[in-house]
Design a protein around this motif. Structure first.
Motif, PDB file in Angstrom:
ATOM      1  N   UNK A 127       0.827  -1.503  -0.280  1.00 41.03           N
ATOM      2  CA  UNK A 127      -0.097   0.382  -0.047  1.00 41.03           C
ATOM      3  C   UNK A 127       0.367   0.876   0.016  1.00 41.03           C
ATOM      4  N   UNK A 128       0.332   2.114  -0.821  1.00 46.35           N
ATOM      5  CA  UNK A 128       1.228   3.666  -0.975  1.00 46.35           C
ATOM      6  C   UNK A 128       0.281   4.572   0.121  1.00 46.35           C
ATOM      7  N   UNK A 129       0.957   5.256   0.913  1.00 41.15           N
ATOM      8  CA  UNK A 129       0.254   6.141   1.970  1.00 41.15           C
ATOM      9  C   UNK A 129       0.823   7.659   2.082  1.00 41.15           C
ATOM     10  N   UNK A 130       0.239   8.876   1.149  1.00 39.82           N
ATOM     11  CA  UNK A 130       1.336   9.801   1.367  1.00 39.82           C
ATOM     12  C   UNK A 130       1.212  10.432   2.917  1.00 39.82           C
ATOM     13  N   UNK A 131       2.336  10.761   3.948  1.00 35.59           N
ATOM     14  CA  UNK A 131       2.183  11.396   4.359  1.00 35.59           C
ATOM     15  C   UNK A 131       2.305  12.770   4.686  1.00 35.59           C
ATOM     16  N   UNK A 132       1.585  13.322   3.214  1.00 34.81           N
ATOM     17  CA  UNK A 132       1.062  14.165   3.057  1.00 34.81           C
ATOM     18  C   UNK A 132      -0.293  14.229   2.764  1.00 34.81           C
ATOM     19  N   UNK A 133      -0.949  15.340   3.079  1.00 35.15           N
ATOM     20  CA  UNK A 133      -2.232  15.779   2.946  1.00 35.15           C
ATOM     21  C   UNK A 133      -2.606  17.155   3.189  1.00 35.15           C
ATOM     22  N   UNK A 134      -3.211  17.667   1.705  1.00 30.52           N
ATOM     23  CA  UNK A 134      -3.583  18.647   1.281  1.00 30.52           C
ATOM     24  C   UNK A 134      -4.914  18.938   2.054  1.00 30.52           C
ATOM     25  N   UNK A 135      -6.633  18.224   2.546  1.00 34.23           N
ATOM     26  CA  UNK A 135      -7.648  17.883   3.004  1.00 34.23           C
ATOM     27  C   UNK A 135      -7.440  18.002   4.589  1.00 34.23           C
ATOM     28  N   UNK A 136      -6.771  17.817   4.972  1.00 37.44           N
ATOM     29  CA  UNK A 136      -6.618  17.851   6.688  1.00 37.44           C
ATOM     30  C   UNK A 136      -6.454  19.626   7.552  1.00 37.44           C
ATOM     31  N   UNK A 137      -7.190  19.596   8.535  1.00 34.56           N
ATOM     32  CA  UNK A 137      -6.904  21.548   8.279  1.00 34.56           C
ATOM     33  C   UNK A 137      -5.867  21.369   9.220  1.00 34.56           C
ATOM     34  N   UNK A 138      -5.303  20.610   9.751  1.00 39.49           N
ATOM     35  CA  UNK A 138      -4.215  20.498  10.640  1.00 39.49           C
ATOM     36  C   UNK A 138      -3.035  20.428  10.075  1.00 39.49           C
ATOM     37  N   UNK A 139      -3.118  19.884   8.748  1.00 37.06           N
ATOM     38  CA  UNK A 139      -1.608  20.330   7.983  1.00 37.06           C
ATOM     39  C   UNK A 139      -1.175  21.959   7.531  1.00 37.06           C
ATOM     40  N   UNK A 140      -0.067  21.529   7.961  1.00 31.74           N
ATOM     41  CA  UNK A 140       0.175  23.414   7.523  1.00 31.74           C
ATOM     42  C   UNK A 140      -0.242  23.893   6.347  1.00 31.74           C
ATOM     43  N   UNK A 141      -0.890  24.938   5.518  1.00 34.70           N
ATOM     44  CA  UNK A 141      -1.477  25.085   4.014  1.00 34.70           C
ATOM     45  C   UNK A 141      -1.164  26.567   3.938  1.00 34.70           C
ATOM     46  N   UNK A 142      -1.064  27.479   4.311  1.00 34.47           N
ATOM     47  CA  UNK A 142      -0.175  28.985   3.333  1.00 34.47           C
ATOM     48  C   UNK A 142       1.800  28.804   3.539  1.00 34.47           C
ATOM     49  N   UNK A 143       2.510  28.733   2.642  1.00 33.44           N
ATOM     50  CA  UNK A 143       3.427  28.875   2.670  1.00 33.44           C
ATOM     51  C   UNK A 143       3.736  27.353   2.871  1.00 33.44           C
ATOM     52  N   UNK A 144       3.593  26.280   2.571  1.00 32.31           N
ATOM     53  CA  UNK A 144       3.906  25.025   2.597  1.00 32.31           C
ATOM     54  C   UNK A 144       4.835  24.460   0.605  1.00 32.31           C
ATOM     55  N   UNK A 145       5.002  24.102   0.698  1.00 31.67           N
ATOM     56  CA  UNK A 145       5.565  24.088  -0.676  1.00 31.67           C
ATOM     57  C   UNK A 145       4.830  23.690  -1.941  1.00 31.67           C
ATOM     58  N   UNK A 146       3.813  22.743  -1.226  1.00 32.64           N
ATOM     59  CA  UNK A 146       2.853  22.166  -2.470  1.00 32.64           C
ATOM     60  C   UNK A 146       1.746  22.093  -1.966  1.00 32.64           C
ATOM     61  N   UNK A 147       1.131  22.666  -1.251  1.00 27.45           N
ATOM     62  CA  UNK A 147      -0.323  22.888  -0.188  1.00 27.45           C
ATOM     63  C   UNK A 147      -0.861  23.398  -1.539  1.00 27.45           C
ATOM     64  N   UNK A 148      -2.109  23.344  -1.897  1.00 28.52           N
ATOM     65  CA  UNK A 148      -2.763  24.304  -2.599  1.00 28.52           C
ATOM     66  C   UNK A 148      -3.239  25.465  -2.625  1.00 28.52           C
ATOM     67  N   UNK A 149      -2.888  25.440  -1.071  1.00 29.19           N
ATOM     68  CA  UNK A 149      -3.402  26.722  -0.669  1.00 29.19           C
ATOM     69  C   UNK A 149      -2.271  27.838  -0.647  1.00 29.19           C
ATOM     70  N   UNK A 150      -0.801  26.656  -0.236  1.00 24.52           N
ATOM     71  CA  UNK A 150       0.352  27.525  -0.036  1.00 24.52           C
ATOM     72  C   UNK A 150       0.466  29.216  -0.365  1.00 24.52           C
ATOM     73  N   UNK A 151      -0.857  29.317  -1.038  1.00 30.56           N
ATOM     74  CA  UNK A 151      -0.145  31.114  -1.951  1.00 30.56           C
ATOM     75  C   UNK A 151      -1.858  32.477  -0.970  1.00 30.56           C
ATOM     76  N   UNK A 152      -2.346  31.658  -0.667  1.00 25.89           N
ATOM     77  CA  UNK A 152      -3.688  32.203  -0.132  1.00 25.89           C
ATOM     78  C   UNK A 152      -3.294  32.703   1.236  1.00 25.89           C
ATOM     79  N   UNK A 153      -3.406  33.642   1.848  1.00 27.85           N
ATOM     80  CA  UNK A 153      -3.229  33.995   3.471  1.00 27.85           C
ATOM     81  C   UNK A 153      -4.358  34.069   3.892  1.00 27.85           C
TER      82      UNK A 153
END
Length: 438
Positions: A127-153
């Motif tokens: 099984x492949x398991x991503x330790x990255x998670x763009x859906x979880x609210x506690x995963x870093x969003x803004x200024x993360x290198x890859x999160x979809x909302x990385x540029x949204x303040x």
């Protein structure tokens, strides 16, 4: 003193180093937009916009028994399914989030069906398991290198708690390890920037993994990524350095070794076209002949090939992928003995192709027809016999005839009866000769 992690990983990976060929399966919500598994990140797509794909995910033609039969036909010995990719969508009935396949119109535990189908064909399951998670609210969003909302303040990280996310992530891995029986591989993806190693509480994680399924093998991406391998290439790998390295979208120039020059288990993970997830517009397919030669190249360097398929939104492996894998399977049916249990040869790479070896069996993979005899450099007196692997017919090792008499340190082969008629090759992709060494 040898680091215990080196000796233990060598024992754990014995089957893996014999198998040599596996199927990677990237499948999830991203198959619906059909622009690759990174579509949310690349297009900086808000979760609210991505929700439409969750709401219409039906998987109505998901038939994992057909996937497993195809993998077996291709000669693949293990498979790895994306239980969760970076978008956070789960293909199993996790109790820790509602963002899962059983809450979509599919209403199915897709991981359960996958492991059952592949085990039934005798294929080892991972099984492949991503330790990255763009859906979880506690995963870093803004200024993360890859999160979809990385540029949204508006998606500040002020109230996000990475420790809550890590607890959630460990809990999901615990579910997979305890809910689906004997798993052979956990394929974690991926570390980057500060999101690596201790950030994931990797020591705690690996202790848990080993306590539940001590036999399981893992890749090196709790520390590394496709860009860097981590301490697996050192003489003192960490406990969570992984059991094998996984170069991505390339075959390394030589076998992967540590700083002492000792072999490190590895697999090259590659796509059949240019994308991991389903992409309808991507028709840049690698032909079967290229796949076969990639596989041989990996084995000749002591590595494996993990070859990807990206099923469509309905759960169907693309027809072109099926065609290619069936052609690979036709070649493997005749020549798999030169792949399974084989590795780097005791002799350097020849000009006309490659060698793989298993003990006293040396396999000559001949890609280029020769004007005369096929030369085996510096192998005089080392050959007992030679046979076409595909049908067992004799390959003649000629005496030092008039035009070969000066080359006493070498041996030569004639693929066909007669003298100097090695064109065309019996198999233009890869004619394999099994040489028994003295």
């Amino acid at each position: 003193m040898i680091n215990k992690n080196i000796t233990e990983r060598w024992a754990r990976t014995e089957w893996f180093r014999q198998a040599r060929f596996g199927m990677f399966i990237h499948w999830g919500l991203y198959a619906i937009p059909s622009r690759g598994e990174w579509v949310r990140s690349v297009e900086k797509m808000p979760l609210e916009q991505y929700q439409q794909f969750f709401d219409e995910f039906k998987a109505e033609e998901y038939r994992p028994k057909e996937w497993a039969a195809l993998a077996k036909k291709a000669g693949m010995k293990y498979a790895i399914l994306t239980a969760k990719h970076h978008d956070g969508f789960c293909l199993w009935d996790t109790k820790l989030t509602d963002y899962k396949s059983t809450n979509t119109p599919a209403k199915r535990d897709l991981v359960r069906e996958y492991v059952d189908a592949f085990r039934a064909e005798g294929i080892k399951v991972g099984l492949y398991f991503s330790i990255v998670d763009w859906q979880h609210q506690d995963y870093p969003h803004f200024e993360d290198s890859y999160h979809p909302m990385r540029e949204n303040k508006d998606y500040s990280n002020e109230k996000r708690d990475i420790n809550r996310y890590i607890e959630f992530m460990h809990g999901q891995i615990h579910e997979l390890l305890t809910g689906y029986g004997h798993l052979d591989i956990m394929w974690f993806d991926f570390s980057y920037d500060k999101m690596a190693g201790d950030t994931w509480k990797s020591q705690e994680l690996i202790d848990m993994v080993r306590s539940i399924q001590p036999h399981i093998i893992i890749d090196n991406r709790l520390e590394g990524s496709g860009e860097k391998s981590g301490t697996i290439l050192t003489n003192n790998p960490s406990d969570f350095a992984g059991d094998f390295a996984c170069p991505e979208q390339m075959v390394p120039p030589a076998g992967i070794v540590n700083e002492s020059g000792d072999s490190v288990p590895w697999e090259a993970c590659l796509t059949l076209n240019s994308n991991w997830g389903y992409c309808a517009a991507d028709q840049h397919w690698k032909p079967a002949s290229m796949v076969i030669r990639m596989l041989v190249e990996c084995v000749s360097k002591n590595g494996n090939l993990l070859l990807n398929v990206g099923p469509d939104a309905k759960g169907r492996i693309p027809a072109q992928s099926i065609k290619i894998l069936e052609e690979v399977g036709n070649w493997m049916e005749k020549n798999s003995r030169s792949i399974y249990n084989c590795g780097i040869a005791d002799f350097p790479k020849p000009e006309w192709g490659r060698f793989t070896q298993n003990g006293k069996k040396l396999y000559a993979h001949i890609y280029e027809p020769q004007a005369g005899a096929i030369s085996l450099m510096n192998m005089a007196g080392k050959l007992e016999k030679a046979r076409h692997l595909s049908d067992g017919s004799e390959v003649r090792i000629p005496p030092k005839e008039w035009n070969l008499s000066e080359y006493k340190e070498h041996e030569f082969l004639y693929l066909k009866p007669g003298h100097g008629n090695n064109y065309p090759l019996p198999d233009e992709t890869d004619t394999v000769v099994e040489i028994t060494l003295k």
